[in-house]
Design an enzyme around this catalytic site. Structure first.
Site, PDB file in Angstrom:
ATOM      1  N   GLU B  46      12.405  16.063  11.405  1.00  0.00           N
ATOM      2  CA  GLU B  46      11.220  16.530  12.119  1.00  0.00           C
ATOM      3  C   GLU B  46      10.151  15.431  12.214  1.00  0.00           C
ATOM      4  O   GLU B  46       9.836  14.763  11.242  1.00  0.00           O
ATOM      5  CB  GLU B  46      10.574  17.732  11.408  1.00  0.00           C
ATOM      6  CG  GLU B  46       9.278  18.135  12.121  1.00  0.00           C
ATOM      7  CD  GLU B  46       8.459  19.213  11.422  1.00  0.00           C
ATOM      8  OE1 GLU B  46       8.854  19.702  10.354  1.00  0.00           O
ATOM      9  OE2 GLU B  46       7.403  19.562  11.991  1.00  0.00           O
ATOM     10  N   ASP B 111       1.080  11.345  -2.458  1.00  0.00           N
ATOM     11  CA  ASP B 111      -0.117  11.128  -1.666  1.00  0.00           C
ATOM     12  C   ASP B 111      -1.284  11.004  -2.642  1.00  0.00           C
ATOM     13  O   ASP B 111      -1.541  11.917  -3.414  1.00  0.00           O
ATOM     14  CB  ASP B 111      -0.326  12.324  -0.722  1.00  0.00           C
ATOM     15  CG  ASP B 111      -1.571  12.163   0.131  1.00  0.00           C
ATOM     16  OD1 ASP B 111      -2.163  11.068   0.120  1.00  0.00           O
ATOM     17  OD2 ASP B 111      -1.956  13.132   0.800  1.00  0.00           O
ATOM     18  N   ASP B 113      -5.314  10.240  -2.836  1.00  0.00           N
ATOM     19  CA  ASP B 113      -6.434  10.238  -1.925  1.00  0.00           C
ATOM     20  C   ASP B 113      -7.715  10.002  -2.722  1.00  0.00           C
ATOM     21  O   ASP B 113      -7.937  10.644  -3.736  1.00  0.00           O
ATOM     22  CB  ASP B 113      -6.483  11.615  -1.240  1.00  0.00           C
ATOM     23  CG  ASP B 113      -7.441  11.622  -0.082  1.00  0.00           C
ATOM     24  OD1 ASP B 113      -8.519  11.032  -0.221  1.00  0.00           O
ATOM     25  OD2 ASP B 113      -7.102  12.221   0.950  1.00  0.00           O
TER      26      ASP B 113
END
Lengths: 513, 426
Positions: B46, B111, B113
């Site tokens: 995807e 991830d 951040d």
């Protein structure tokens, strides 16, 4: 009443073999015939046992003394095996150990039928069965554990003394159960880390290059992993053969009802939709919201924003107390646009998720409000989050301050903190309810934020509206069973009467739970 | 932190140029195809695009590199996200029976951040970063990279600057791509030490014995702590930040240190006092004995967004995607140069597009090459694209990406050999 004795004559050798050990892997399904009443009774009892396990897991540390004691007495009361040294050669009162093991075996397989149908049900069932298995395996005597491994052909690789030597310090520092003295004589099993996730998750094992080194005492982790994998595969297979079972009109309504019982009330059906206006929310949040929702409401008002976890927990709660989709959109938008988000950004980035909650987007699931269990156990809050359970996820000192601000009396606060210290988070919340509503002892057992709200409204003298709302979830429970028996047709009339009785019994049980 | 030469209004004009002449499609395809070891690996992947005005299109999928190129040139996505490999082609997910379409595999991703560090950095907040707090990302990469390699045995790690305020890690080993949701969450939790939200003050609590993983991580943190926390964030300087540190200590120690700090203002010396107290504490009491280690970890230890790592179907911004706010390209990071990595030196889309317009050097050489290329039109276009990015500051990042892919290719070469051996047997 003659069944048990007659059946015993037909017991095959393999079955005696199967019940020869207090614990089994449920590798073979039962092959005997049993009557419907026994089928029902067994299933209901096991469901009660699993439900107990779920509740105990929240209130106590798993495998702590109290946890084990409670589970012992529940197993005893329901006639499930609970003493690994039990033996039919010793005289005892009540059903024989053989009967108990048979009940354990058969009831497990009945619930497999009821709980293989959806992802959610499977997950719940596996979790409780794994916890039950952990408790039972832990109770076994060391020779019984070895015998169990042997019987089930479970072999794991141990590391050699040469391999152990350079790792000595690391092994000692990786586990509570290993010390400098015991490390030499202990066996260590080396398996891929994927097979011992519980130990990896909690950092209770030494991990190197993708392999974990498990001391013998912790072998239960690998066995459990095996158990979980097998059960999960078995459930997937059972689901495939389910159509055949469902064609049996005696079983289908029963199984449906069993599988609906596990969640208890889900507070998803609201007759009150639209009966709460948006300007009531501020005052309601002070009076009738549980602490978790009050906290979320307050930080939403202060920051004009909530992160995803908070929006889900609070949004679904509001949906449960009767906000309509339109109200919800208005509520979130009016608050968010007072912060950094403008109306345009809200419509693009956040409105979707509000509609999603109401089942209007994506896979269109009509989401139900989170139960305490879900709030407590899944998705703990991290930096910037305000969701979760304040009794579980807040530091005692901050919790204390918060309770002071909310004008809870000092003695009340210390009672609450005492409960929190003992991990009785739901009892702590209930205590908070009693204190804020001036009630001596609440006559319900709290397990859902929306239940808190309803009970609060009741206690504060809400009239008819509230009464109607408590009826609604009750009805929703009966629905699936009613639908099922309707489809089965009149020929099932006899069983459905029995079913109605059981339904009542089950419902009353889960209302109390 | 928008960069001086980038204006987000120009994005619609720059993106077509970037995708036509600069985006490294062949490397990109080489990565996601994974040597074609598994059938339909690229085809069932995807992609999701964010278009102009925040229009979000999920479940895009492409059968070939050419199709991907064509679609990207047509749609000019502002942002590209990569998702999972599914059981069916994602763009046909509506046509398969419901319940049968599900995510099978994906790289294990992390991830990190900078917004998650807001309570421990005083230089910036929210989306802003500066070179003072960027050290936090350096520490995070050091710690996670070591643990993923040494502890979990993974080798194919791609670290990527997100283009704004964080970094991503793509663990591309076959074993990592096949991890279950439960395994991913166990890995993420093993790696998480900082726990609790705004309702928790003390976010790191160590218990005896200290696990080897935590020891290793502490060794790395200790290397950076004095420079980051004591000098640049000055956490033991002003009263407000000192109080925050003191709040993390056992009460008796806190009182003593409050006294001691009155006579001692220099942060380094103050930290020495803290360490002395900790040493004394370790001799006397079990409770709270590791408080100085806990403080270091709370200020410096990587804060993961666990939910991103857990889900197989979770989307993550693609390498070489443009960050629409800053215009910076999301570029792979070479860990050999990690200490000198400067997020502000990462090229923006405007910068590299400008660089394209500069007069070429060594024009003559290329002319003779051009003559050969005319034999095959398509080939020529392809090669021109290769040369095009080489003329910009994107070149060094693509070159590093190439090196990473070479390493990855060695891992699947073995797989392919095994497969062809098997075929010969029959």
């Amino acid at each position: 009443m003659q069944f048990p004795s007659r059946r015993r004559k037909f017991i095959t050798n393999s079955q005696t073999e199967l019940y020869g050990h207090p614990l089994q892997f449920y590798g073979q399904p039962p092959l005997e015939n049993i009557c419907l009443t026994e089928f029902e009774a067994f299933a209901v009892d096991r469901l009660k046992l699993l439900k107990t396990i779920e509740n105990l897991g929240v209130s106590y540390v798993k495998l702590s003394d109290l946890y084990k004691k409670k589970l012992d007495s529940e197993s005893k009361a329901l006639n499930f095996p609970y003493r690994p040294d039990a033996d039919d050669r010793k005289p005892q009162a009540g059903p024989s150990e053989y009967e108990k093991r048979r009940k354990d075996h058969i009831s497990h397989f009945i619930l497999r039928l009821a709980y293989c149908q959806t992802e959610d049900l499977r997950r719940w069932f596996i979790q409780q069965e794994v916890d039950l298995f952990r408790y039972r395996f832990n109770e076994l005597y060391p020779p019984q554990k070895l015998e169990f491994l042997h019987r089930n052909n479970l072999q794991y690789d141990t590391i050699s003394a040469e391999e152990k030597k350079p790792l000595r310090d690391k092994l000692v520092n990786s586990s509570y159960t290993v010390s400098g003295i015991t490390v030499e004589e202990q066996d260590f099993y080396k398996v891929p880390f994927q097979d011992a996730l519980d130990l990896v998750r909690t950092r209770k094992v030494y991990l190197k290059a993708g392999y974990v080194y498990i001391p013998h005492q912790d072998i239960v982790t690998i066995v459990l992993n095996d158990f979980r994998t097998r059960l999960s595969k078995a459930l997937a297979l059972t689901a495939r053969s389910l159509p055949a079972v469902h064609s049996d009109e005696r079983l289908q309504p029963l199984l449906n009802h069993l599988s609906h019982a596990y969640v208890g009330q889900d507070y998803s059906i609201q007759k009150n939709v639209g009966k709460i206006s948006l300007d009531q929310i501020d005052s309601l949040s002070g009076k009738s919201f549980p602490l978790c929702m009050r906290q979320l409401h307050q930080s939403l008002r202060e920051n004009h924003h909530l992160r995803h976890g908070g929006r889900m927990q609070y949004g679904l709660f509001l949906k449960g107390i009767g906000l309509s989709l339109e109200q919800a959109l208005q509520f979130w938008r009016s608050e968010f646009i007072r912060g950094k988000v403008d109306a345009d950004k809200f419509d693009k980035a956040y409105a979707y998720s509000v509609r999603h909650m109401f089942g209007k987007e994506g896979k269109r699931t009509d989401y139900t409000p989170y139960s305490c269990m879900k709030v407590i156990l899944s998705n703990p809050p991290s930096q910037g989050d305000h969701h979760g359970c304040p009794f579980r996820h807040s530091e005692p000192e901050l919790l204390k301050q918060k309770l002071q601000v909310y004008k809870v009396s000092p003695s009340g606060i210390s009672q609450i903190l005492e409960l929190v210290k003992g991990m009785h988070v739901q009892l702590a919340c209930q205590k908070y309810f009693e204190l804020t509503h001036n009630i001596e002892e609440a006559n319900f057992s709290l397990n859902h934020p929306n239940q808190y709200f309803i009970e609060s409204q009741k206690a504060l003298g809400g009239g008819k509206d509230v009464k109607r709302e408590t009826d609604a979830p009750h009805k929703s429970q009966e629905n699936p069973a009613a639908k099922g028996s309707g489809a089965a047709g009149e020929s099932a009339a006899n069983t459905s009467q029995g079913l109605a009785e059981m339904t009542e019994e089950l419902d009353s049980y889960f209302q109390d739970a | 932190m928008s960069s001086p030469n980038y204006d987000s209004a120009c994005l619609p004009d720059l993106l077509p140029l970037y995708y036509r002449r600069l985006f490294p499609f062949s490397q990109y395809y080489r990565w996601l195809n994974y040597g074609g070891v598994q059938k339909n690996y690229f085809q069932n992947r995807e992609f999701s695009f964010t278009l102009k005005d925040d229009i979000y299109v999920r479940y895009q999928s492409f059968s070939t590199q050419a199709e991907l190129e064509k679609e990207m040139l047509k749609m000019n996505p502002y942002k590209i996200d990569i998702g999972a490999i599914y059981s069916h082609r994602p763009n046909q997910h509506n046509t398969v029976k419901s319940g049968t379409f599900h995510a099978l595999e994906k790289e294990l991703v992390f991830d990190i951040d900078m917004t998650d560090y807001d309570d421990v950095r005083s230089c910036c907040s929210a989306a802003d970063i500066c070179c003072k707090c960027w050290i936090l990302m350096t520490i995070a990469i050091r710690i996670l990279d070591r643990a993923l390699r040494d502890d979990f045995g993974f080798q194919q790690l791609l670290w990527v600057y997100s283009g704004r305020r964080g970094v991503h890690c793509w663990v591309c080993d076959e074993a990592a791509r096949k991890l279950s949701v439960a395994a991913r969450s166990a890995v993420a939790e093993y790696l998480s030490l900082v726990k609790g939200g705004d309702e928790t003050v003390k976010k790191v609590v160590l218990t005896d014995p200290i696990h080897p993983f935590i020891r290793e991580s502490l060794t790395l943190v200790e290397r950076y702590f004095p420079r980051y926390a004591l000098q640049e964030q000055d956490i033991l300087g002003c009263k407000e930040s000192v109080d925050k540190v003191l709040a993390l200590m056992p009460e008796d120690v806190r009182k003593e240190l409050q006294q001691d700090f009155q006579n001692e203002k220099k942060p380094e010396n103050r930290w020495k006092l803290v360490k002395d107290q900790a040493k004394r504490k370790q001799g006397t009491s079990k409770k709270g004995q590791y408080f100085e280690k806990e403080i270091m970890l709370q200020y410096c230890y990587p804060r993961l967004d666990v939910n991103v790592s857990k889900g197989v179907n979770h989307l993550l911004k693609s390498p070489f995607s443009v960050h629409p706010k800053t215009g910076r390209i999301s570029v792979p990071m070479d860990l050999k140069e990690l200490e000198t990595f400067d997020p502000f030196a990462v090229p923006t889309i405007s910068q590299i597009c400008e660089e394209l317009d500069r007069p070429r050097t060594g024009e003559d050489e290329e002319k003779s090459e051009d003559a050969k290329e005319k034999e095959n039109e398509k080939d020529a276009a392809e090669r021109r694209k290769i040369r095009d990015y080489k003329r910009t500051s994107l070149a060094k990042y693509v070159k590093y990406f190439d090196q990473f892919l070479d390493g990855l290719a060695r891992s699947w070469k073995g797989e392919l050999l095994k497969k062809s051996d098997l075929q010969k047997d029959f």
